[in-house]
Scaffold this motif. Structure first.
Motif, PDB file in Angstrom:
ATOM      1  N   VAL A   1     -18.565  20.058 -15.261  1.00 33.46           N
ATOM      2  CA  VAL A   1     -18.736  21.513 -15.284  1.00 33.46           C
ATOM      3  C   VAL A   1     -17.564  22.037 -16.098  1.00 33.46           C
ATOM      4  O   VAL A   1     -16.468  22.220 -15.584  1.00 33.46           O
ATOM      5  CB  VAL A   1     -18.711  22.104 -13.864  1.00 33.46           C
ATOM      6  N   GLU A   2     -17.785  22.200 -17.409  1.00 35.30           N
ATOM      7  CA  GLU A   2     -16.669  22.578 -18.296  1.00 35.30           C
ATOM      8  C   GLU A   2     -16.812  24.039 -18.720  1.00 35.30           C
ATOM      9  O   GLU A   2     -17.495  24.370 -19.675  1.00 35.30           O
ATOM     10  CB  GLU A   2     -16.668  21.687 -19.529  1.00 35.30           C
ATOM     11  N   LYS A   3     -16.158  24.895 -17.997  1.00 35.74           N
ATOM     12  CA  LYS A   3     -16.286  26.315 -18.316  1.00 35.74           C
ATOM     13  C   LYS A   3     -15.151  26.801 -19.212  1.00 35.74           C
ATOM     14  O   LYS A   3     -15.354  27.543 -20.146  1.00 35.74           O
ATOM     15  CB  LYS A   3     -16.261  27.142 -17.022  1.00 35.74           C
ATOM     16  N   GLU A   4     -13.991  26.389 -18.883  1.00 35.91           N
ATOM     17  CA  GLU A   4     -12.815  26.991 -19.508  1.00 35.91           C
ATOM     18  C   GLU A   4     -12.513  26.475 -20.912  1.00 35.91           C
ATOM     19  O   GLU A   4     -11.816  27.133 -21.666  1.00 35.91           O
ATOM     20  CB  GLU A   4     -11.606  26.729 -18.611  1.00 35.91           C
ATOM     21  N   GLU A   5     -13.069  25.362 -21.304  1.00 34.45           N
ATOM     22  CA  GLU A   5     -12.701  24.730 -22.575  1.00 34.45           C
ATOM     23  C   GLU A   5     -12.913  25.657 -23.778  1.00 34.45           C
ATOM     24  O   GLU A   5     -12.061  25.758 -24.659  1.00 34.45           O
ATOM     25  CB  GLU A   5     -13.520  23.461 -22.764  1.00 34.45           C
ATOM     26  N   LYS A   6     -14.054  26.341 -23.840  1.00 36.27           N
ATOM     27  CA  LYS A   6     -14.384  27.174 -24.993  1.00 36.27           C
ATOM     28  C   LYS A   6     -13.447  28.382 -25.114  1.00 36.27           C
ATOM     29  O   LYS A   6     -13.097  28.796 -26.198  1.00 36.27           O
ATOM     30  CB  LYS A   6     -15.836  27.654 -24.882  1.00 36.27           C
ATOM     31  N   LYS A   7     -13.068  28.927 -24.030  1.00 38.16           N
ATOM     32  CA  LYS A   7     -12.248  30.141 -24.026  1.00 38.16           C
ATOM     33  C   LYS A   7     -10.858  29.914 -24.574  1.00 38.16           C
ATOM     34  O   LYS A   7     -10.357  30.679 -25.369  1.00 38.16           O
ATOM     35  CB  LYS A   7     -12.145  30.713 -22.599  1.00 38.16           C
ATOM     36  N   GLU A   8     -10.234  28.914 -24.162  1.00 42.89           N
ATOM     37  CA  GLU A   8      -8.827  28.735 -24.545  1.00 42.89           C
ATOM     38  C   GLU A   8      -8.629  27.443 -25.303  1.00 42.89           C
ATOM     39  O   GLU A   8      -8.224  26.435 -24.742  1.00 42.89           O
ATOM     40  CB  GLU A   8      -7.965  28.763 -23.282  1.00 42.89           C
ATOM     41  N   GLU A   9      -8.914  27.569 -26.598  1.00 41.66           N
ATOM     42  CA  GLU A   9      -8.877  26.335 -27.391  1.00 41.66           C
ATOM     43  C   GLU A   9      -7.476  25.763 -27.547  1.00 41.66           C
ATOM     44  O   GLU A   9      -7.292  24.584 -27.721  1.00 41.66           O
ATOM     45  CB  GLU A   9      -9.518  26.585 -28.749  1.00 41.66           C
ATOM     46  N   LYS A  10      -6.486  26.700 -27.532  1.00 39.55           N
ATOM     47  CA  LYS A  10      -5.101  26.244 -27.710  1.00 39.55           C
ATOM     48  C   LYS A  10      -4.658  25.298 -26.599  1.00 39.55           C
ATOM     49  O   LYS A  10      -3.863  24.396 -26.817  1.00 39.55           O
ATOM     50  CB  LYS A  10      -4.137  27.439 -27.753  1.00 39.55           C
ATOM     51  N   LYS A  11      -5.171  25.585 -25.471  1.00 37.45           N
ATOM     52  CA  LYS A  11      -4.734  24.765 -24.327  1.00 37.45           C
ATOM     53  C   LYS A  11      -5.576  23.502 -24.185  1.00 37.45           C
ATOM     54  O   LYS A  11      -5.451  22.763 -23.208  1.00 37.45           O
ATOM     55  CB  LYS A  11      -4.806  25.580 -23.033  1.00 37.45           C
ATOM     56  N   GLU A  12      -6.421  23.299 -25.183  1.00 37.93           N
ATOM     57  CA  GLU A  12      -7.382  22.195 -25.101  1.00 37.93           C
ATOM     58  C   GLU A  12      -6.745  20.842 -24.759  1.00 37.93           C
ATOM     59  O   GLU A  12      -7.171  20.130 -23.861  1.00 37.93           O
ATOM     60  CB  GLU A  12      -8.121  22.065 -26.422  1.00 37.93           C
ATOM     61  N   GLU A  13      -5.665  20.590 -25.518  1.00 34.23           N
ATOM     62  CA  GLU A  13      -5.048  19.273 -25.333  1.00 34.23           C
ATOM     63  C   GLU A  13      -4.527  19.065 -23.910  1.00 34.23           C
ATOM     64  O   GLU A  13      -4.763  18.029 -23.310  1.00 34.23           O
ATOM     65  CB  GLU A  13      -3.903  19.086 -26.325  1.00 34.23           C
ATOM     66  N   LYS A  14      -3.824  20.107 -23.483  1.00 37.21           N
ATOM     67  CA  LYS A  14      -3.267  20.023 -22.122  1.00 37.21           C
ATOM     68  C   LYS A  14      -4.358  19.790 -21.092  1.00 37.21           C
ATOM     69  O   LYS A  14      -4.235  18.986 -20.188  1.00 37.21           O
ATOM     70  CB  LYS A  14      -2.499  21.306 -21.771  1.00 37.21           C
ATOM     71  N   LYS A  15      -5.413  20.570 -21.307  1.00 35.99           N
ATOM     72  CA  LYS A  15      -6.521  20.469 -20.360  1.00 35.99           C
ATOM     73  C   LYS A  15      -7.119  19.061 -20.338  1.00 35.99           C
ATOM     74  O   LYS A  15      -7.448  18.521 -19.293  1.00 35.99           O
ATOM     75  CB  LYS A  15      -7.621  21.451 -20.740  1.00 35.99           C
ATOM     76  N   GLU A  16      -7.241  18.554 -21.573  1.00 35.93           N
ATOM     77  CA  GLU A  16      -7.812  17.206 -21.674  1.00 35.93           C
ATOM     78  C   GLU A  16      -6.999  16.219 -20.843  1.00 35.93           C
ATOM     79  O   GLU A  16      -7.535  15.394 -20.127  1.00 35.93           O
ATOM     80  CB  GLU A  16      -7.850  16.744 -23.138  1.00 35.93           C
ATOM     81  N   GLU A  17      -5.684  16.401 -20.977  1.00 37.26           N
ATOM     82  CA  GLU A  17      -4.799  15.520 -20.210  1.00 37.26           C
ATOM     83  C   GLU A  17      -5.065  15.660 -18.707  1.00 37.26           C
ATOM     84  O   GLU A  17      -5.209  14.689 -17.986  1.00 37.26           O
ATOM     85  CB  GLU A  17      -3.334  15.893 -20.474  1.00 37.26           C
ATOM     86  N   LYS A  18      -5.108  16.955 -18.323  1.00 37.29           N
ATOM     87  CA  LYS A  18      -5.326  17.211 -16.897  1.00 37.29           C
ATOM     88  C   LYS A  18      -6.653  16.647 -16.436  1.00 37.29           C
ATOM     89  O   LYS A  18      -6.778  16.079 -15.350  1.00 37.29           O
ATOM     90  CB  LYS A  18      -5.280  18.715 -16.606  1.00 37.29           C
ATOM     91  N   LYS A  19      -7.646  16.844 -17.303  1.00 32.67           N
ATOM     92  CA  LYS A  19      -8.984  16.352 -16.936  1.00 32.67           C
ATOM     93  C   LYS A  19      -8.970  14.836 -16.721  1.00 32.67           C
ATOM     94  O   LYS A  19      -9.558  14.314 -15.793  1.00 32.67           O
ATOM     95  CB  LYS A  19      -9.987  16.691 -18.049  1.00 32.67           C
ATOM     96  N   GLU A  20      -8.274  14.211 -17.662  1.00 30.15           N
ATOM     97  CA  GLU A  20      -8.187  12.750 -17.541  1.00 30.15           C
ATOM     98  C   GLU A  20      -7.569  12.348 -16.211  1.00 30.15           C
ATOM     99  O   GLU A  20      -8.030  11.453 -15.531  1.00 30.15           O
ATOM    100  CB  GLU A  20      -7.370  12.156 -18.702  1.00 30.15           C
ATOM    101  N   GLU A  21      -6.491  13.086 -15.861  1.00 30.13           N
ATOM    102  CA  GLU A  21      -5.832  12.793 -14.587  1.00 30.13           C
ATOM    103  C   GLU A  21      -6.806  12.969 -13.426  1.00 30.13           C
ATOM    104  O   GLU A  21      -6.900  12.140 -12.535  1.00 30.13           O
ATOM    105  CB  GLU A  21      -4.641  13.736 -14.360  1.00 30.13           C
ATOM    106  N   LYS A  22      -7.525  14.108 -13.504  1.00 28.60           N
ATOM    107  CA  LYS A  22      -8.449  14.385 -12.397  1.00 28.60           C
ATOM    108  C   LYS A  22      -9.556  13.352 -12.326  1.00 28.60           C
ATOM    109  O   LYS A  22      -9.987  12.954 -11.243  1.00 28.60           O
ATOM    110  CB  LYS A  22      -9.033  15.779 -12.534  1.00 28.60           C
ATOM    111  N   LYS A  23     -10.010  12.945 -13.542  1.00 21.33           N
ATOM    112  CA  LYS A  23     -11.061  11.915 -13.557  1.00 21.33           C
ATOM    113  C   LYS A  23     -10.572  10.652 -12.857  1.00 21.33           C
ATOM    114  O   LYS A  23     -11.264  10.038 -12.083  1.00 21.33           O
ATOM    115  CB  LYS A  23     -11.439  11.582 -15.002  1.00 21.33           C
ATOM    116  N   GLU A  24      -9.334  10.316 -13.211  1.00 27.67           N
ATOM    117  CA  GLU A  24      -8.764   9.113 -12.610  1.00 27.67           C
ATOM    118  C   GLU A  24      -8.682   9.243 -11.092  1.00 27.67           C
ATOM    119  O   GLU A  24      -9.062   8.347 -10.350  1.00 27.67           O
ATOM    120  CB  GLU A  24      -7.364   8.822 -13.175  1.00 27.67           C
ATOM    121  N   GLU A  25      -8.181  10.419 -10.685  1.00 30.44           N
ATOM    122  CA  GLU A  25      -8.088  10.654  -9.234  1.00 30.44           C
ATOM    123  C   GLU A  25      -9.443  10.551  -8.579  1.00 30.44           C
ATOM    124  O   GLU A  25      -9.629   9.940  -7.546  1.00 30.44           O
ATOM    125  CB  GLU A  25      -7.522  12.056  -8.947  1.00 30.44           C
ATOM    126  N   LYS A  26     -10.421  11.180  -9.238  1.00 35.41           N
ATOM    127  CA  LYS A  26     -11.774  11.197  -8.661  1.00 35.41           C
ATOM    128  C   LYS A  26     -12.357   9.786  -8.597  1.00 35.41           C
ATOM    129  O   LYS A  26     -12.997   9.400  -7.633  1.00 35.41           O
ATOM    130  CB  LYS A  26     -12.671  12.112  -9.499  1.00 35.41           C
TER     131      LYS A  26
END
Ligand SMILES: Nc1nc2c(ncn2[C@@H]2O[C@H](COP(=O)(O)OP(=O)(O)OP(=O)(O)O)[C@@H](O)[C@H]2O)c(=O)[nH]1
Ligand SMILES: [Mg+2]
Length: 372
Positions: free
Chosen positions: A36-61
């Motif tokens: 469920v990726e809502k925020e990605e389109k809105k804030e492209e600048k933060k994309e990289e950071k988010k990707e990192e976070k997502k990866e972390e969350k994926k791992e946790e999940k």
């Protein structure tokens, strides 16, 4: 106490685990998690950071799923939570068929039989385990713990017989003495248990009177009198060979006259097959109308003890059981079985020859002992 049962059951479960592990093929259950990726389109600048976070969350999940997922049903549950990212993973599970379960259960069946667990109890445990384990994908690492958990639940259910708080019952009967009659086969520990219970009741502030209702066995009256002297409790007796129902009647009369709280009636040990003695027991109960009839059985005699309780129950309406000599019982089959088979609770366990060697039966404590 109950060590043999504990060891055998553990060994059987370990063997079942090995068999499932080695003889059943792995089955893969695919677990898919949508993004469920809502925020990605809105804030492209933060994309990289988010990707990192997502990866972390994926791992946790992923880790969470590793420990939680056992099959398709749980995927639905996880999905409903709505997470970031897409996870697709395969979990190795084992699936136990009904036929395979029957074969596997033999290990446990033998362990239970060897420890004097009653057949109807073994059947119940088998059905319970079957319901929990058959045709449900079980994660490989969780086989042993799942079997143990199911077994624990099944044994716990065996003890779901309404218990009796004897002290409460006595205190609630205010006008007349509370009468308890003890029955059982020869040498099962009736007289000793009466003394132990008398001691327990006295310590709880209740006044007690003992009835020497065993007028049959040599020295039985003397044995009860010795306990009475040791504990400072009055004993009502007649001569050897006299009618025990008459002694019980006199005992209750004396207790009424002296405002005694509890009357404990000792009876002679008898075999169910002895019709005359069973008729005599019936008469004692008819005359004294006890509030509580307790079957006293020797824990070590296993299935025989359960059978005797059933047989005595045909003559006297039993309310509860005292299992004696559990201190020298390594098997525990009677303790597991007697409540379920007779529908009557175990009230106390005799755990030795001293007055203090007497414990209120506690199912949780018993299960802890078994270490299941
Ligand atoms: N180890 C152990 N021995 C016990 C226990 N309860 C009773 N005994 C012993 O078992 C023997 C028989 O006990 P009794 O109380 O005389 O048994 P009973 O049922 O009254 O016997 P009868 O009147 O002859 O039928 C005695 O030696 C007791 O000390 C117990 O919980 N543990
Ligand atoms: Mg006796």
């Amino acid at each position: 106490m109950f060590k043999f049962l504990k060891d055998k059951v553990k060994k059987a479960i370990s063997k079942i685990n090995d068999k499932v592990e080695n003889e059943l093929p792995d089955e893969e259950v695919e677990i898919v998690e949508e993004i469920v990726e809502k925020e990605e389109k809105k804030e492209e600048k933060k994309e990289e950071k988010k990707e990192e976070k997502k990866e972390e969350k994926k791992e946790e999940k992923k880790e969470e799923l590793e420990t939680k997922a056992v099959g398709i049903e749980e995927v639905e549950e996880v999905r409903a939570k709505g997470l970031f990212g897409k996870i697709k993973q395969k979990i190795n599970t084992k699936n136990i068929s009904s036929e395979k379960f029957d074969e596997l259960f033999e290990e446990l069946e033998i362990a239970l039989l060897e420890n004097n667990v009653a057949l109807e109890v073994i059947d119940k445990i088998k059905n319970d385990l079957k319901e929990e384990l058959v045709d449900k994908p079980i994660k490989r690492k969780e086989i042993e713990s799942k079997i143990l958990k199911s077994l624990k639940q099944s044994i716990t259910n065996l003890f779901e017989v309404d218990s009796i708080d004897i002290i409460d019952k006595i205190k609630n009967k205010k006008d007349e003495p509370y009468v308890v009659c003890f029955v059982g086969v020869n040498g099962s520990g009736k007289t000793t248990s009466i003394a132990k219970l008398a001691n327990h009741l006295k310590k709880n502030g209740l006044s007690v009177l003992l009835v020497a209702g065993d007028t049959w066995r040599a020295a039985s009256i003397q044995q009860l009198e010795e306990h009475g002297t040791n504990l400072g409790i009055r004993v009502i007796k007649h001569n050897y060979g006299s009618d025990p129902a008459a002694v019980a009647f006199d005992g209750i009369k004396a207790a009424k006259a002296n405002n005694v709280d509890v009357v404990l009636i000792d009876t002679a040990g008898r075999q169910h097959s002895n019709k005359d003695l069973m008729r005599e027991l019936e008469k004692i109960v008819r005359v004294s109308t006890p509030d509580l009839n307790i079957f006293v059985g020797e824990s070590t005699t296993g299935n025989d003890c359960v059978l005797q309780a059933q047989q005595f129950g045909d003559t006297v309406e039993l309310d509860g059981v005292i299992l004696t000599k559990s201190d020298v019982d390594e098997k525990g089959g009677a303790a597991i079985s007697i409540g379920y088979v007779t529908g009557k609770p175990i009230l106390f366990l005799g755990t030795g020859q001293e007055y203090e060697d007497f414990e209120e039966f506690n199912a949780d404590k018993f299960l802890k002992f078994l270490d299941i």
